[in-house]
Design an enzyme around this catalytic site. Structure first.
Site, PDB file in Angstrom:
ATOM      1  N   GLN A 182      62.611  28.600  41.650  1.00 56.73           N
ATOM      2  CA  GLN A 182      63.195  27.283  41.389  1.00 56.73           C
ATOM      3  C   GLN A 182      63.851  26.687  42.643  1.00 56.73           C
ATOM      4  OE1 GLN A 182      65.397  28.850  38.099  1.00 56.73           O
ATOM      5  NE2 GLN A 182      64.187  27.699  36.602  1.00 56.73           N
ATOM      6  N   HIS A 198      31.174  35.786  42.434  1.00 51.24           N
ATOM      7  CA  HIS A 198      32.494  35.588  43.026  1.00 51.24           C
ATOM      8  C   HIS A 198      32.910  34.128  43.010  1.00 51.24           C
ATOM      9  CE1 HIS A 198      32.138  39.670  45.217  1.00 51.24           C
ATOM     10  NE2 HIS A 198      32.804  39.775  44.071  1.00 51.24           N
ATOM     11  N   ASP A 212      68.300  23.689  40.835  1.00 45.03           N
ATOM     12  CA  ASP A 212      67.065  22.905  41.011  1.00 45.03           C
ATOM     13  C   ASP A 212      66.540  23.022  42.442  1.00 45.03           C
ATOM     14  OD1 ASP A 212      67.206  21.975  38.421  1.00 45.03           O
ATOM     15  OD2 ASP A 212      68.300  20.149  38.973  1.00 45.03           O
ATOM     16  N   HIS A 264      31.584  40.719  36.666  1.00 47.77           N
ATOM     17  CA  HIS A 264      30.197  40.818  37.149  1.00 47.77           C
ATOM     18  C   HIS A 264      29.308  41.374  36.051  1.00 47.77           C
ATOM     19  CE1 HIS A 264      31.154  39.766  41.218  1.00 47.77           C
ATOM     20  NE2 HIS A 264      31.881  40.834  41.455  1.00 47.77           N
ATOM     21  N   HIS A 297      38.068  42.552  37.440  1.00 49.73           N
ATOM     22  CA  HIS A 297      37.125  41.819  38.309  1.00 49.73           C
ATOM     23  C   HIS A 297      35.696  42.312  38.094  1.00 49.73           C
ATOM     24  CE1 HIS A 297      35.722  39.991  42.200  1.00 49.73           C
ATOM     25  NE2 HIS A 297      34.857  41.004  42.121  1.00 49.73           N
ATOM     26  N   GLU A 298      35.500  43.635  38.164  1.00 52.35           N
ATOM     27  CA  GLU A 298      34.124  44.183  38.093  1.00 52.35           C
ATOM     28  C   GLU A 298      33.469  43.855  36.751  1.00 52.35           C
ATOM     29  OE1 GLU A 298      34.495  45.151  41.902  1.00 52.35           O
ATOM     30  OE2 GLU A 298      32.695  44.990  40.666  1.00 52.35           O
ATOM     31  N   ASP A 324      34.898  53.296  43.668  1.00 50.57           N
ATOM     32  CA  ASP A 324      34.803  54.207  44.803  1.00 50.57           C
ATOM     33  C   ASP A 324      35.877  55.298  44.697  1.00 50.57           C
ATOM     34  OD1 ASP A 324      34.719  53.674  48.451  1.00 50.57           O
ATOM     35  OD2 ASP A 324      34.648  55.497  47.195  1.00 50.57           O
ATOM     36  N   HIS A 366      25.568  56.873  46.170  1.00 44.40           N
ATOM     37  CA  HIS A 366      25.452  57.388  44.805  1.00 44.40           C
ATOM     38  C   HIS A 366      24.157  56.889  44.176  1.00 44.40           C
ATOM     39  CE1 HIS A 366      27.909  53.738  44.964  1.00 44.40           C
ATOM     40  NE2 HIS A 366      27.450  53.430  43.777  1.00 44.40           N
TER      41      HIS A 366
END
Lengths: 84, 367
Positions: free
Chosen positions: B230, B129, B279, B123, B119-120, B99, B69
Site C-alpha cells: 500500500q 508457453h 495510503d 503442456h 506449468h508442465e 529432472d 531418458h
C-alpha cells in the site's frame, strides 16, 4: 567498464556456446555442427536471437547482450518456446 | 497464451494420471499432494477431471528421471532445464518428466514441485508457453509464494476445453501492462537512485540505459513481502526501504530484511490506532521529514528524532494544494514530490507548495 572484469575470450566463448545451445533447444535453430565463431553473426542465429528477445520482452537487438544472456541462464521448462 | 500448434487436445475430458516413481527429495505424500493440487488448478477452471490410477497406462504418466531418458529430450543436470511434458495424445502424449538432478521442494526454495508441475500439466493439456510473465505458462521458473492460474492461463485452457461447469466462472489475476493508459500504482519509491513502481504482485522499473521497462514479481527481490503493498518509502541516508501493508511494515537494506520485521505502524511511528493502513508515504531527503498520507489527512514524522511532529494530522489540501484526497502513491526525486492519484501524476514543489505539472501515472515508462 573498469569496474567489471573485461570478459575474457573464454567467457565469451562459453556464452556463445550457451546461446547456440539455448536457441537450438528452444527456438528451433538447426545445429549444423559448425564451430560457433563462424555462426555468431550468421542470419539464423541473429533471427532466432531476435525471436527470443521478442518473446521475453527484451530489447530486440539480435545480439547476445547482458539482459539476453541473463534471461537465458534462468532455470526454465524444457519445452521449446516455438513450434518444432 | 499460446495453444500448441495443431491444437492437440484430449477428446475425453475425464483423464487419468499415474505417478510412476517418486523423487527422494520429498516425502511421497508431499509429491502426491503437489501433483494433485497442480491438477486441481486446471480442473477448477475447465470441464476437465483427473483421476489417479496406480497401475497400467494412464493418460498422463508422471515420472522423475535424469539425463538421457530415451524420449529424445535429455535433461541437463542441475539447473537449466527443470522438466518437460508432451502435448495431448496416445502413448507418451501428455506425459510429464521432472529432472531428478534438481532438488524438489515444497516451499520457496528452488525448485517448488507444485509450481513446476502446474506449468508442465498445462503442456499435457495442450498449452504452449505464454509471454505473460505473470502466467504459470511463462517458460522461466519464478516462484512468487502462491501458485495460482493467471487470467492468461485460464483464458488459454478455456480456449481449448470451454468454460468451467462452475456456475460462477473463475477468474485470475492480470499482469499490469506498463503502457496501459489506465495503469495505476499501489506504491512508488526511490531505491538507491532508481524509481520502483509497485502493482499487485509486481514491480516495474525503468532506467535510462535500457529501453524496455522491467516488470517482474516483487518476490524476486523480497520473497517475504506480501502482494498488494500500500505504501513504500526510502530513508536515503540509512539506505533503508520501508514497505507498508495494513498496520504492518517491513524494512530492508537492498534485498536483506532488517531484524525484527514486520513491525506495527502504531507502535513504531505513533500513528493513531484508528488508522488501519497508510495510503502513501515519502521521506524528504533534504529535511528528514517523512509524510504519511491517509485519506484526506497526513502526518509528519521526524526521522532524526524518530517521533511524530506535534500538531498532526493536518489536511492534505491545506499543505499540498491541488493534490486533493486519497493519494495512491508518492515519491521524491530531485527535491520534487510526485503524487499518484489514479491514472494522474502531479509533480509538486514542496518549497513553493505548487503543482508544476500533471502527467499520466506511467509517464516514466516512455510509452
Amino acid at each position: 567498464s573498469h569496474s567489471f572484469p573485461a570478459a575474457t575470450s573464454e567467457t565469451q566463448e562459453q556464452d556463445e556456446e550457451m546461446v547456440q545451445k539455448y536457441l537450438e533447444n528452444y527456438y528451433n535453430l538447426k545445429s549444423d555442427g559448425k564451430q560457433i565463431e563462424r555462426r555468431r553473426n550468421s542470419g539464423p542465429v541473429v533471427e532466432k536471437l531476435k525471436q527470443m528477445q521478442e518473446f521475453f520482452g527484451l530489447e530486440v537487438t539480435g545480439k547476445p547482450d547482458a539482459e539476453t544472456l541473463n534471461k537465458m541462464k534462468e532455470p526454465r521448462c524444457g519445452v521449446p518456446d516455438v513450434a518444432q | 497464451f499460446v495453444l500448441t500448434p495443431g491444437n492437440p487436445q484430449w477428446k475425453d475430458t475425464n483423464l487419468t494420471y499415474r505417478i510412476e516413481n517418486y523423487t527422494p527429495d520429498l516425502p511421497r505424500a508431499d509429491v502426491d499432494h503437489a501433483i494433485e493440487n497442480a491438477f486441481q488448478l486446471w480442473s477448477n477452471v475447465s470441464p476437465l477431471t483427473f483421476t489417479k490410477v496406480f497401475e497400467g497406462q494412464a493418460d498422463i504418466m508422471i515420472s522423475f528421471v535424469r539425463g538421457d531418458h530415451h524420449d529424445n529430450s535429455p535433461f541437463d543436470g542441475p539447473g537449466g532445464n527443470l522438466a518437460h511434458a508432451f502435448q495431448p495424445g496416445p502413448g507418451i502424449g501428455g506425459d510429464a518428466h521432472f529432472d531428478e538432478d534438481e532438488r524438489w521442494t515444497n516451499n520457496y526454495l528452488e525448485y517448488n514441485l507444485y509450481r513446476v508441475a502446474a506449468h508442465e500439466l498445462g503442456h499435457s493439456l495442450g498449452l504452449s508457453h505464454s509471454t505473460d510473465i505473470g502466467a504459470l505458462m511463462y517458460p522461466n521458473y519464478i516462484f512468487s509464494g502462491d501458485v495460482q492460474l493467471s487470467q492468461d492461463d485460464i483464458s488459454g485452457i478455456q480456449a481449448i476445453y470451454g468454460p468451467s461447469p462452475n456456475p460462477i466462472q473463475p477468474t485470475g489475476p492480470q499482469t499490469p501492462q506498463t503502457c496501459d493508459n489506465k495503469l495505476t500504482f499501489d506504491a512508488v519509491t526511490t531505491i538507491r537512485g532508481e524509481v520502483m513502481f509497485f502493482k499487485d504482485r509486481f514491480y516495474m522499473r525503468a532506467n535510462s540505459f535500457y529501453p524496455e521497462v522491467e516488470l517482474n514479481f516483487i518476490s524476486v527481490f523480497w520473497p517475504h513481502l506480501p502482494n498488494g503493498l500500500q505504501a513504500a518509502y526510502e530513508v536515503v541516508d540509512r539506505d533503508e526501504i520501508r514497505f507498508f501493508k495494513g498496520n504492518k511494515y517491513w524494512a530492508f537494506q537492498g534485498m536483506k530484511m532488517l531484524h525484527g520485521y514486520p513491525k506495527n505502524i502504531h507502535r513504531s511511528f505513533g500513528i493513531p490506532t484508528t488508522v488501519k493502513s497508510i495510503d502513501a508515504a515519502v521521506s524528504d531527503e533534504n529535511t528528514g521529514k517523512t509524510y504519511f498520507f491517509v485519506a484526506k489527512k497526513y502526518w509528519r514524522y521526524d526521522e532524526y528524532k524518530q517521533s511524530m511532529d506535534a500538531g498532526y494530522p493536518k489536511m492534505i489540501a491545506d499543505d499540498f494544494p491541488g493534490i486533493g484526497n486519497k493519494v495512491d502513491a508518492v515519491f521524491q526525486k530531485d527535491g520534487f514530490f510526485y503524487f499518484f492519484l489514479g491514472t494522474r501524476q502531479y509533480k509538486f514543489d514542496p518549497k513553493t507548495k505548487r503543482i508544476l505539472s500533471l502527467q499520466k501515472a506511467n509517464s516514466w515508462f516512455k510509452c
